[in-house]
Design a protein around this motif. Sequence first.
Motif, PDB file in Angstrom:
ATOM      1  N   LYS A   1       0.831  -1.198   0.000  1.00 43.06           N
ATOM      2  CA  LYS A   1       0.000   0.000   0.000  1.00 43.06           C
ATOM      3  C   LYS A   1       0.875   1.261   0.000  1.00 43.06           C
ATOM      4  N   ALA A   2       1.958   1.245   0.757  1.00 42.12           N
ATOM      5  CA  ALA A   2       2.838   2.409   0.841  1.00 42.12           C
ATOM      6  C   ALA A   2       3.494   2.703  -0.506  1.00 42.12           C
ATOM      7  N   THR A   3       3.907   1.685  -1.236  1.00 39.71           N
ATOM      8  CA  THR A   3       4.518   1.922  -2.547  1.00 39.71           C
ATOM      9  C   THR A   3       3.477   2.413  -3.545  1.00 39.71           C
TER      10      THR A   3
ATOM     11  N   ALA B   1       2.997   6.040  -2.740  1.00 36.75           N
ATOM     12  CA  ALA B   1       4.183   6.796  -3.130  1.00 36.75           C
ATOM     13  C   ALA B   1       4.180   7.087  -4.633  1.00 36.75           C
ATOM     14  N   GLU B   2       3.781   6.110  -5.435  1.00 35.31           N
ATOM     15  CA  GLU B   2       3.764   6.307  -6.878  1.00 35.31           C
ATOM     16  C   GLU B   2       2.624   7.218  -7.311  1.00 35.31           C
ATOM     17  N   LYS B   3       1.449   7.035  -6.720  1.00 35.79           N
ATOM     18  CA  LYS B   3       0.267   7.769  -7.168  1.00 35.79           C
ATOM     19  C   LYS B   3       0.261   9.220  -6.690  1.00 35.79           C
ATOM     20  N   ASN B   4       0.544   9.460  -5.423  1.00 36.19           N
ATOM     21  CA  ASN B   4       0.389  10.787  -4.814  1.00 36.19           C
ATOM     22  C   ASN B   4       1.700  11.489  -4.492  1.00 36.19           C
TER      23      ASN B   4
ATOM     24  N   GLU C   1      12.808  17.301   5.934  1.00 39.87           N
ATOM     25  CA  GLU C   1      13.596  18.261   5.158  1.00 39.87           C
ATOM     26  C   GLU C   1      15.060  18.252   5.592  1.00 39.87           C
ATOM     27  N   LEU C   2      15.317  18.080   6.882  1.00 39.06           N
ATOM     28  CA  LEU C   2      16.685  18.045   7.397  1.00 39.06           C
ATOM     29  C   LEU C   2      17.410  16.772   6.978  1.00 39.06           C
ATOM     30  N   LEU C   3      16.767  15.627   7.139  1.00 36.03           N
ATOM     31  CA  LEU C   3      17.444  14.353   6.904  1.00 36.03           C
ATOM     32  C   LEU C   3      17.605  14.014   5.427  1.00 36.03           C
ATOM     33  N   PHE C   4      16.595  14.304   4.613  1.00 32.68           N
ATOM     34  CA  PHE C   4      16.617  13.858   3.221  1.00 32.68           C
ATOM     35  C   PHE C   4      16.861  14.976   2.214  1.00 32.68           C
ATOM     36  N   LYS C   5      16.976  16.235   2.677  1.00 35.26           N
ATOM     37  CA  LYS C   5      17.247  17.381   1.802  1.00 35.26           C
ATOM     38  C   LYS C   5      16.230  17.491   0.666  1.00 35.26           C
ATOM     39  N   VAL C   6      14.945  17.365   1.009  1.00 37.10           N
ATOM     40  CA  VAL C   6      13.850  17.527   0.055  1.00 37.10           C
ATOM     41  C   VAL C   6      12.894  18.581   0.584  1.00 37.10           C
ATOM     42  N   GLN C   7      11.992  19.055  -0.277  1.00 37.23           N
ATOM     43  CA  GLN C   7      10.992  20.029   0.141  1.00 37.23           C
ATOM     44  C   GLN C   7       9.670  19.310   0.375  1.00 37.23           C
ATOM     45  N   VAL C   8       9.074  19.542   1.535  1.00 35.26           N
ATOM     46  CA  VAL C   8       7.818  18.896   1.917  1.00 35.26           C
ATOM     47  C   VAL C   8       6.665  19.854   1.653  1.00 35.26           C
ATOM     48  N   ASP C   9       5.623  19.339   1.005  1.00 34.78           N
ATOM     49  CA  ASP C   9       4.437  20.134   0.707  1.00 34.78           C
ATOM     50  C   ASP C   9       3.463  20.093   1.883  1.00 34.78           C
ATOM     51  N   SER C  10       3.134  18.880   2.372  1.00 35.39           N
ATOM     52  CA  SER C  10       2.197  18.753   3.489  1.00 35.39           C
ATOM     53  C   SER C  10       2.437  17.441   4.223  1.00 35.39           C
ATOM     54  N   VAL C  11       1.833  17.344   5.415  1.00 36.35           N
ATOM     55  CA  VAL C  11       1.967  16.152   6.248  1.00 36.35           C
ATOM     56  C   VAL C  11       0.591  15.792   6.799  1.00 36.35           C
ATOM     57  N   GLN C  12       0.208  14.534   6.655  1.00 36.51           N
ATOM     58  CA  GLN C  12      -0.991  14.015   7.296  1.00 36.51           C
ATOM     59  C   GLN C  12      -0.556  12.952   8.302  1.00 36.51           C
ATOM     60  N   ILE C  13      -1.263  12.903   9.443  1.00 42.82           N
ATOM     61  CA  ILE C  13      -0.893  11.978  10.511  1.00 42.82           C
ATOM     62  C   ILE C  13      -2.056  11.026  10.777  1.00 42.82           C
ATOM     63  N   LEU C  14      -1.698   9.762  11.044  1.00 41.24           N
ATOM     64  CA  LEU C  14      -2.692   8.734  11.343  1.00 41.24           C
ATOM     65  C   LEU C  14      -2.259   8.003  12.604  1.00 41.24           C
TER      66      LEU C  14
ATOM     67  N   LYS D   1       2.095   5.836  15.594  1.00 42.23           N
ATOM     68  CA  LYS D   1       1.689   6.943  14.732  1.00 42.23           C
ATOM     69  C   LYS D   1       2.372   6.822  13.370  1.00 42.23           C
ATOM     70  N   LYS D   2       1.587   7.069  12.327  1.00 45.53           N
ATOM     71  CA  LYS D   2       2.064   6.993  10.947  1.00 45.53           C
ATOM     72  C   LYS D   2       1.919   8.368  10.317  1.00 45.53           C
ATOM     73  N   ALA D   3       2.922   8.790   9.550  1.00 47.07           N
ATOM     74  CA  ALA D   3       2.882  10.099   8.894  1.00 47.07           C
ATOM     75  C   ALA D   3       2.972   9.926   7.387  1.00 47.07           C
ATOM     76  N   PHE D   4       2.017  10.522   6.675  1.00 44.53           N
ATOM     77  CA  PHE D   4       2.031  10.563   5.219  1.00 44.53           C
ATOM     78  C   PHE D   4       2.630  11.909   4.822  1.00 44.53           C
ATOM     79  N   VAL D   5       3.824  11.893   4.250  1.00 44.61           N
ATOM     80  CA  VAL D   5       4.538  13.116   3.901  1.00 44.61           C
ATOM     81  C   VAL D   5       4.420  13.315   2.396  1.00 44.61           C
ATOM     82  N   CYS D   6       3.775  14.407   2.007  1.00 41.34           N
ATOM     83  CA  CYS D   6       3.594  14.745   0.593  1.00 41.34           C
ATOM     84  C   CYS D   6       4.746  15.650   0.170  1.00 41.34           C
ATOM     85  N   LEU D   7       5.493  15.205  -0.834  1.00 43.20           N
ATOM     86  CA  LEU D   7       6.641  15.963  -1.316  1.00 43.20           C
ATOM     87  C   LEU D   7       6.221  16.900  -2.436  1.00 43.20           C
ATOM     88  N   LYS D   8       6.960  17.991  -2.606  1.00 42.88           N
ATOM     89  CA  LYS D   8       6.677  18.924  -3.697  1.00 42.88           C
ATOM     90  C   LYS D   8       7.004  18.261  -5.025  1.00 42.88           C
TER      91      LYS D   8
END
Length: 102
Positions: free
Chosen positions: A20-22, A25-28, A49-62, A82-89
């Motif tokens: 499900k995670a992959t 990741a591909e779709k969204n 952003e600190l660890l992976f040097k990417v820009q994050v658009d939004s975060v959803q938490i479950l 807790k699970k975090a869905f991190v949406c990248l730019k």
Amino acid sequence: MSFSQERLYQVLLAPQISEKATYVAEKNEQVIFRVVNSATKPEIKAAVELLFKVQVDSVQILNVKGKVKRTSRGMGRRQDWKKAFVCLKAGQEINFVEGGAA
């Protein structure tokens, strides 16, 4: 907001890798992480952003409830987590095989 780097290194526990995670990741263009129960959305964003040097658009938490399991001593219960869905730019990607941003 500024967070201590020690705290940011402790927020992310592990990437959640499943079928499900992959698919997500591909779709969204999202990445799923297992995070500390006390983590907040701004902390998770700053940590990624600190660890992976990417820009994050939004975060959803479950909040995931722990399963009830039977043991030799009766019924037991796994811990909640807790699970975090991190949406990248757009155009951003995290490659876990190489261990960093691509």
